[in-house]
Motif scaffolding. Structure first.
Motif: not given
Length: 376
Positions: A107-117
């Motif tokens: 929840w504390l990470r930006p959308y751009q660094v998330l995995s595809n899932g």
């Protein structure tokens, strides 16, 4: 509702294009026509699916219904802030948990660094929070592995049916239909429309085994606390098809009066399937009937700061809430109490431990059991 799709482009006249026409007896490839009758105008529905192979007109049909849902994500802003700006904190965390993105560090990470899932589930959580009157989602579940796609589809369907909006999902995969249980399906490949088809959500067998901390390194990255192992604990792992998917640890309280459970973790690809509560309840029920290494019936206490899990526990009649602390205990007071206890026992050394010193809101619950919930 009649949807007419007519696309046309310039006719190719190059050497290679002419050779393709000659080899395959194709006059031209400049036109695409699709005419569909979707009887969904006055029907009471929440979820519709347009499914079929690539190039069969799914996106074009979806655009005829409503603009595609393609939200913009702010750079560098954690998803907990980017989702549902007009919603309450509990609404956002509830949506994240409902669609299976329950790993708090994510929840504390930006959308751009998330995995595809993770991006897939974050988009679903944002859609649930915004709940537009009619949304069309293209390439639904196409960029994630099929396990995450199926579980995520089922989790989204349950969350979406609690909103007031309608959604049309465009996908080239049929394996999500049983998990979604949509109100209608149009197959562009066969040109068939189905409404109200009874679909049975797939079942899975959860095999629970008692173990030690050997599996914890697999689950620890997805737990929101970094703490030492519990003392005198019995660990349990839930397996589906031989693969570990969830973990919890149990330890008896002094006097063997009650047990305490913690370190409950469900792997991300299984979050949202309801496996966590099913797993926890099964182990708590076993301890309640004395199925533990002490052969002694014990009720279970469980404390959590996770808002989604706390909501699920309050909703389950087998549990009752016994405490709610909005901030952590004073660490110095806990330290002084431990030192006083040491002196009473004749120990000369000072304790360096102490509990609390944080600002987490901790909620406590006691497991009453299946029989008690039925009697109530």
């Amino acid at each position: 509702m009649r949807l007419d799709v007519h696309h046309e482009c310039a006719d190719a006249g190059s050497y290679r294009a002419a050779r393709v026409k000659s080899l395959f007896n194709v006059d031209n490839g400049q036109r695409f026509d699709l005419e569909v009758d979707l009887p969904i105008d006055n029907a009471d529905w929440k979820i519709g699916v347009i499914v079929g192979p690539s190039g069969s007109g799914k996106t074009s049909l979806g655009k005829k219904l409503a603009p595609l849902y393609e939200p913009l994500w702010p750079d560098g802003e954690p998803i907990i802030d980017a989702i549902g700006a007009a919603c309450t904190f509990d609404d956002v965390t509830g949506a994240l948990s409902a669609v299976g993105l329950g790993s708090v560090p994510t929840w504390l990470r930006p959308y751009q660094v998330l995995s595809n899932g993770e991006r897939f589930r974050a988009m679903l959580a944002r859609l649930v929070c915004e709940a537009p009157t009619l949304a069309v989602v293209d390439e639904f579940s196409s960029v994630v592995d099929r396990q995450i796609a199926r579980i995520g589809a089922g989790a989204f369907a349950k969350a979406w049916r609690r909103t007031s909006g309608r959604v049309v999902l465009l996908s080239c995969h049929h394996d999500i239909l049983d998990w979604l249980q949509p109100d209608w399906v149009f197959d562009t490949g066969r040109g068939e429309f189905e409404r109200g088809t009874l679909r049975q959500r797939p079942r899975y067998e959860l095999d629970i085994c008692e173990t030690d901390w050997r599996y914890w390194p697999t689950f620890e990255p997805h737990h929101y606390l970094k703490l030492p192992h519990m003392i005198a604990s019995s660990n349990y792992v839930g397996n589906v098809d031989g693969n570990p998917v969830c973990h919890v640890a149990f330890s008896p309280r002094p006097g063997l009066i009650e047990a305490r459970a913690c370190r409950l973790v469900v792997l991300p690809e299984w979050q949202g399937a309801g496996v966590g509560m099913r797993f926890l309840n099964a182990v708590c029920e076993a301890w309640l009937h004395g199925q533990n290494r002490f052969a002694r019936p014990m009720r279970t206490l469980f404390h959590t700061s996770h808002p989604g899990l706390a909501t699920a526990l309050r909703r389950d009649r087998r549990w009752t809430q016994i405490s709610s602390c909005l901030c952590g205990e004073d660490r110095n007071r806990a330290h002084d109490a431990l030192c006083a206890s040491s002196r009473r026992r004749g120990w000369s050394g000072r304790s360096r431990g102490g509990f609390g010193g944080h600002f987490r809101a901790v909620q406590g619950f006691r497991y009453l059991g299946a029989v008690a919930s039925c009697e109530s």
